[in-house]
Write an enzyme that holds these catalytic residues in place. Structure first.
Site, PDB file in Angstrom:
ATOM      1  N   GLY A  68       0.805  -1.218   0.000  1.00  0.00           N
ATOM      2  CA  GLY A  68       0.000   0.000   0.000  1.00  0.00           C
ATOM      3  C   GLY A  68       0.841   1.273   0.000  1.00  0.00           C
ATOM      4  O   GLY A  68       2.073   1.214  -0.040  1.00  0.00           O
ATOM      5  N   GLN A  69       0.161   2.378   0.048  1.00  0.00           N
ATOM      6  CA  GLN A  69       0.854   3.677   0.064  1.00  0.00           C
ATOM      7  C   GLN A  69       1.865   3.754   1.213  1.00  0.00           C
ATOM      8  O   GLN A  69       3.051   4.001   0.994  1.00  0.00           O
ATOM      9  CB  GLN A  69      -0.163   4.807   0.218  1.00  0.00           C
ATOM     10  CG  GLN A  69       0.482   6.156   0.526  1.00  0.00           C
ATOM     11  CD  GLN A  69      -0.512   7.268   0.855  1.00  0.00           C
ATOM     12  OE1 GLN A  69      -0.780   8.104   0.020  1.00  0.00           O
ATOM     13  NE2 GLN A  69      -1.056   7.267   2.055  1.00  0.00           N
TER      14      GLN A  69
ATOM     15  N   SER B 297     -10.137  -1.275   3.975  1.00  0.00           N
ATOM     16  CA  SER B 297     -10.572   0.094   4.285  1.00  0.00           C
ATOM     17  C   SER B 297     -11.672   0.524   3.339  1.00  0.00           C
ATOM     18  O   SER B 297     -11.442   0.717   2.161  1.00  0.00           O
ATOM     19  CB  SER B 297      -9.404   1.069   4.204  1.00  0.00           C
ATOM     20  OG  SER B 297      -8.981   1.231   2.884  1.00  0.00           O
TER      21      SER B 297
ATOM     22  N   THR C 292      -6.152   5.066  13.305  1.00  0.00           N
ATOM     23  CA  THR C 292      -6.634   6.107  12.401  1.00  0.00           C
ATOM     24  C   THR C 292      -7.544   7.103  13.106  1.00  0.00           C
ATOM     25  O   THR C 292      -8.197   6.760  14.102  1.00  0.00           O
ATOM     26  CB  THR C 292      -7.421   5.473  11.238  1.00  0.00           C
ATOM     27  OG1 THR C 292      -8.245   6.456  10.627  1.00  0.00           O
ATOM     28  CG2 THR C 292      -8.337   4.369  11.720  1.00  0.00           C
TER      29      THR C 292
ATOM     30  N   GLU D 190     -10.261   7.881  12.166  1.00  0.00           N
ATOM     31  CA  GLU D 190     -11.625   7.345  12.086  1.00  0.00           C
ATOM     32  C   GLU D 190     -12.056   6.724  13.417  1.00  0.00           C
ATOM     33  O   GLU D 190     -13.236   6.517  13.646  1.00  0.00           O
ATOM     34  CB  GLU D 190     -11.708   6.268  11.008  1.00  0.00           C
ATOM     35  CG  GLU D 190     -11.626   6.789   9.596  1.00  0.00           C
ATOM     36  CD  GLU D 190     -12.943   7.399   9.140  1.00  0.00           C
ATOM     37  OE1 GLU D 190     -13.999   6.827   9.457  1.00  0.00           O
ATOM     38  OE2 GLU D 190     -12.903   8.447   8.498  1.00  0.00           O
TER      39      GLU D 190
ATOM     40  N   ARG E 296      -1.448   7.523  -3.310  1.00  0.00           N
ATOM     41  CA  ARG E 296      -2.733   7.344  -2.656  1.00  0.00           C
ATOM     42  C   ARG E 296      -3.664   6.579  -3.595  1.00  0.00           C
ATOM     43  O   ARG E 296      -3.573   6.711  -4.822  1.00  0.00           O
ATOM     44  CB  ARG E 296      -3.301   8.743  -2.373  1.00  0.00           C
ATOM     45  CG  ARG E 296      -4.535   8.793  -1.498  1.00  0.00           C
ATOM     46  CD  ARG E 296      -4.305   8.204  -0.145  1.00  0.00           C
ATOM     47  NE  ARG E 296      -5.121   8.836   0.886  1.00  0.00           N
ATOM     48  CZ  ARG E 296      -5.631   8.163   1.921  1.00  0.00           C
ATOM     49  NH1 ARG E 296      -5.417   6.872   2.039  1.00  0.00           N
ATOM     50  NH2 ARG E 296      -6.325   8.796   2.849  1.00  0.00           N
TER      51      ARG E 296
END
Ligand code: GDP
Length: 342
Positions: A12-13, A87, A128, A130, A187
């Site tokens: 991933g990023q 995600s 996160t 979130e 991203r």
């Protein structure tokens, strides 16, 4: 002897930036990847192409405790960065529920395998913003109340508590970062910053005229992923493990991002951006903005890439990929950049 690091979510990023960061510090970098990634590298390892031959990738699954034991036995990591997770903040709560158990189990299996087979290994969990969700204070800090509103947030909060429990009960050097949005040219395409940067390049190339976006007044605390992986590493270099908010401490609207991104290409966003109600999410909560004071004081961490620089880098990368040359600093761009600079 060089240290060994194991990264989940290396494709991933964040995984790709972290792998670069650790390689530059002479780490032996191992990654846990799904078997399919090794069979179809073009698709799954695109962010690692430039460093692929310096990494050791292991096929394994976070859903299998046995496979994690095997990888931990093989690697014997000094540091483990657990970044992998589903995600889907965007999709509906009900649709996401099946992923909830899988992610929580994965974190638990990994912690258990490390605790059993490599107890001295230092562990980082990717939390996160979130997790704050329906935050009741702003900016949020480490002591703010967690009120997640998405499956992703609930899942991450469970991982955060698992990490804390392994630290407190078993004495593991296990830390969580509560990371706010962090972006880069790597991203995912579904995120608004990448959508805008890619849209600007398409419009500049004459391939499309307009760009559909959702809520332009939505705010985020946006940083650069390269800065954020440095914070992860710093957490594992501390004598004692702990949890840290990692954020820039300032927020911008989607409109500001678009205005600046178009200006970088010498374009006026008002002539190209339109709001598509289909892309608007239901009323959003109080904007999430992090207070990075603890990370600054204890880790000596501060973000280095500001908002304007982030936008410029993302737009430039999209234009480069299409072989486009950006106009030299236009008056409009210069003006917006000045406003956007901290
Ligand atoms: P995340 O929701 O924080 O994980 O990140 P996103 O990049 O998906 O969204 C950031 C903010 O941009 C949210 O408040 C969205 O409502 C807002 N937004 C506005 N237009 C868009 C869009 O076209 N796509 C996405 N993904 N988000 C948008």
């Amino acid at each position: 002897m060089s240290k060994r690091a194991l990264i989940t979510g290396i494709t991933g990023q964040d995984g790709s930036y972290l792998a670069e960061f650790l390689l530059a510090r002479d780490y032996e970098v191992h990654g846990l990847v799904r078997r399919i990634a090794l069979h179809d590298p073009e698709r799954h390892l695109s962010r690692l192409v430039h460093i692929r031959d310096r990494l050791v990738l292991h096929a394994g699954s976070l859903e299998s405790s046995a496979s994690l034991h095997q990888v931990v036995d093989l690697v014997r990591p000094d540091e483990c960065y657990h970044l992998a997770a589903h995600s889907f903040v965007n999709t509906s709560f009900e649709d996401d529920l099946p992923t909830l158990g899988a992610d929580i189990n994965g974190t638990h299996y990994l912690l258990a395998a490390l605790n059993e087979r490599a107890p001295a290994c230092r562990f980082y969990f990717a939390g996160t913003s979130e997790m704050f969700g329906h935050a009741d204070e702003s900016p949020q800090r480490e002591t703010s109340r967690f009120l997640p509103r998405s499956t992703y947030g609930i899942n991450k909060l469970a991982g955060y508590h698992l990490t804390r429990n392994y630290r407190e009960r078993f004495g593991m050097h296990a830390s969580s970062g509560v990371l706010y949005n962090h972006e880069s040219p790597r991203r995912g395409h579904e995120f608004v910053t990448r959508r805008i940067a890619a849209g600007v390049a398409q419009i500049l190339a004459g391939r499309q005229e307009r760009l559909a976006l959702g809520n332009l007044d939505a705010r985020r605390d946006w940083g650069h992923a390269r800065d954020y992986v440095r914070a992860m590493w710093l957490m594992l270099q501390q004598e004692t493990p702990d949890d840290y908010v990692v954020a820039t401490g300032e927020s911008h609207t989607v409109r500001e991002f678009a205005q600046l991104a178009f200006a970088v290409a010498g374009l006026d966003h008002r002539e190209h951006v339109f709001v598509d109600p289909e892309l608007c999410r239901r009323a959003e909560d109080q904007p999430l903005v992090g207070d990075p004071r603890k990370a600054r004081e204890r880790l000596g961490w501060h973000h280095q890439v500001g908002f304007a620089q982030l936008v410029r880098e993302m737009v430039t990368a999209e234009c480069d990929a299409l072989g486009l040359t950006l106009p030299l600093a236009t008056p409009a761009a210069a003006q917006v950049v000045e406003q956007g600079e901290e």
